[in-house]
Write a protein that holds these residues in place. Structure first.
Motif, PDB file in Angstrom:
ATOM      1  N   GLY A 485       0.795  -1.222   0.000  1.00 47.16           N
ATOM      2  CA  GLY A 485       0.000   0.000   0.000  1.00 47.16           C
ATOM      3  C   GLY A 485       0.827   1.271   0.000  1.00 47.16           C
ATOM      4  O   GLY A 485       1.906   1.337   0.593  1.00 47.16           O
ATOM      5  N   ALA A 486       0.313   2.285  -0.680  1.00 47.68           N
ATOM      6  CA  ALA A 486       1.021   3.558  -0.839  1.00 47.68           C
ATOM      7  C   ALA A 486       0.922   4.418   0.419  1.00 47.68           C
ATOM      8  O   ALA A 486      -0.011   4.296   1.213  1.00 47.68           O
ATOM      9  CB  ALA A 486       0.443   4.329  -2.026  1.00 47.68           C
ATOM     10  N   THR A 487       1.919   5.285   0.587  1.00 45.61           N
ATOM     11  CA  THR A 487       1.894   6.269   1.670  1.00 45.61           C
ATOM     12  C   THR A 487       2.317   7.629   1.117  1.00 45.61           C
ATOM     13  O   THR A 487       2.916   7.724   0.045  1.00 45.61           O
ATOM     14  CB  THR A 487       2.839   5.888   2.824  1.00 45.61           C
ATOM     15  N   GLY A 488       2.039   8.668   1.902  1.00 43.51           N
ATOM     16  CA  GLY A 488       2.412  10.033   1.521  1.00 43.51           C
ATOM     17  C   GLY A 488       1.218  10.962   1.631  1.00 43.51           C
ATOM     18  O   GLY A 488       0.070  10.528   1.748  1.00 43.51           O
ATOM     19  N   TRP A 489       1.482  12.261   1.626  1.00 44.70           N
ATOM     20  CA  TRP A 489       0.406  13.245   1.650  1.00 44.70           C
ATOM     21  C   TRP A 489      -0.087  13.485   0.234  1.00 44.70           C
ATOM     22  O   TRP A 489       0.700  13.580  -0.705  1.00 44.70           O
ATOM     23  CB  TRP A 489       0.899  14.576   2.207  1.00 44.70           C
TER      24      TRP A 489
END
Length: 497
Positions: A485-489
């Motif tokens: 799964g992706a992360t970041g703002w």
């Protein structure tokens, strides 16, 4: 006798018509056995299975839910091109084209023979393609015969008839009529009513409940499996005290429960669209597993779809009474849509779909992680797949031009099975500002948010971040979707004038 040399256009026609005849014959035979044995579809499925993970990720990212149409269209172009070249190579002798068509046929045989769930008899479909393709090609481009326009028309018409007949036969197994006959699904335990302040759709967020037609779909099925309720069954086996088997009426006849659940695909990038919410109707998965009697040491619930796709779920999550794992047969007040798993699918809140949402499910095997590896685990994705805390800006859109002054920003946030506590937004690199949240329905559903910012003329950026009820603040560190799964703002750029 000297070999007859064909004109280029005739040679191309020989190759292309032989290809069409071969595919039509294979599709017709597959319709009698299993439509998944159609060589064109089987090769397409094999291509999906063999595609390297980065390329699959690129396809989903670039083409979204149209990735399968792109694959099938690309295959058609490649096959037609190869058939045309095979015909050109056979202007003086039929042997080059014969070899190419035979190789195509063998590829189809291999694809069907290795496809899970089809059975040995399914290879009759690609064998029919192989034989038909070779015979038609050699008939059109034989040693002593220059193919006539009449021959071309006869083959074209025959291919059309075979293809249409195959499609009609396949349609007799259409699950649409079976779905229509299910009738209303009335849950004994209804989900709480959705209040008006559960979303800010008037401010630019999605509606709280996603209509079935808009619910995201990401799976490996090139064609939607057609499973009728009268043909469906679910078998529970493996590390259990008693193997169990259920028919559709066994499930529907139980007291049904309705739960509001937000689902997310692991392929969803930061700010991506693969998150949706629905009221699912079904039965508690834990009840079915308890009836089978899960033995000590069991770790994985290995689920299999009717098309052979597999998924692995932590047994502890499937049995957890607070999680509400379901065998679902309904969605937003009606039977599951065909493309979303009719007659039945798994829905396990809080886990990415590749470990929790097997559609067209037909078997559950209780086992260990070491004993079996599911489809995506074999391709490098993570074993445990809790959904990560994320937020997204829905309005304004990226690169939009907006009036300077007060700007209303709105979006969604999710942290399934944990719950969203707050969302913050900031303009450019300024201070974080707390957004207004919609009412929480359950910790397993998304929450909408909005905020007002004052913007001056010029180019700007807006970022958002969420905080869940454990106190975890969404990280700014960017990571891709692989392996868990992706992360970041989520950050968008826009211009104010």
């Amino acid at each position: 006798m000297a070999q007859t040399s064909l004109r280029a256009w005739r040679a191309v026609a020989c190759g292309v018509l032989a290809l069409l005849a071969a595919l039509a014959a294979g599709h017709l035979v597959a319709a009698l056995i299993n439509v998944g044995a159609s060589p064109y579809l089987a090769v397409g499925n094999a291509a999906i299975d063999l595609t390297p993970l980065p390329l699959k990720d690129f396809a989903v990212r670039t083409f979204g839910t149209h990735d399968k149409q792109v694959l099938l269209g690309g295959m058609a172009v490649v096959l037609l091109g190869a058939a045309a070249l095979a015909g050109l190579a056979s202007r003086r002798s039929p042997w080059p084209g014969t070899v190419v068509i035979a190789l195509f046929g063998l590829v189809g045989v291999a694809a069907v023979a290795t496809r899970p769930g089809l059975g040995a008899v399914a290879v009759l479909a690609p064998l029919a393609s192989l034989v038909t393709g070779v015979l038609v090609f050699r008939g059109l481009r034989g040693k002593e015969t220059v193919a006539s326009r009449r021959s071309f028309l006869i083959v074209l018409a025959g291919s059309a008839v075979a293809g249409v007949a195959g499609q009609l036969l396949a349609s007799t197994k259409d699950a649409g009529a079976s779905r229509a006959a299910v009738g209303p699904l009335v849950p004994a335990r209804r989900a709480p009513a959705i209040p008006a302040d559960a979303d800010f759709a008037k401010l630019g967020t999605p509606p709280f409940l996603t209509p079935n037609r808009d619910f995201y779909r990401v799976d490996t099925a090139l064609t939607v499996p057609q499973v009728r309720t009268e043909d469906w069954s679910l078998r529970i086996s493996g590390m259990v005290d008693r193997e169990r088997a259920y028919r559709y009426q066994d499930i529907r006849g139980r007291p049904l429960v309705e739960r509001t659940i937000t689902m997310t695909c692991v392929s969803n990038e930061v700010g991506g669209p693969y998150v949706s919410t629905a009221n699912f109707i079904g039965v508690d998965l834990a009840d079915l597993l308890r009836e089978a009697g899960v033995r000590p040491g069991a770790e994985q619930l290995f689920s299999t779809s009717v098309d052979g796709w597999t998924s692995g779920t932590p047994v502890a999550d499937a049995l957890d009474p607070t999680r509400g794992a379901m065998l679902a047969i309904g969605m937003n007040g009606e039977p599951l849509p065909l493309e979303h798993g009719f007659p039945a699918r798994l829905v396990i809140p809080g886990l990415y779909g590749y470990v929790s949402a097997t559609k067209w499910v037909t078997r559950l095997e209780v086992t260990t992680w070491q004993a079996k590896q599911a489809y995506w685990l074999q391709r490098g994705w993570g074993e445990q797949a809790p959904i990560k805390t994320q937020s997204r800006i829905d309005t304004p859109k990226g690169f939009e031009t907006v009036p300077a002054g007060t700007l209303r920003v709105a979006g969604v946030a999710w942290a399934q099975h944990t719950g969203i506590d707050q969302v913050e937004v900031r303009l450019d690199n300024g201070p974080w500002q707390r957004a207004i949240l919609s009412r929480e329905i359950t910790v397993d559903t998304w929450r909408m948010w909005w905020a007002e910012l004052s913007v001056t003329p010029g180019a700007h950026q807006i970022s958002c971040r969420a905080k869940d009820k454990r106190g975890y603040v969404q990280t700014a560190e960017r990571a891709g979707t692989v392996p868990d799964g992706a992360t970041g703002w989520h950050t968008i750029s826009f211009v104010a004038k």
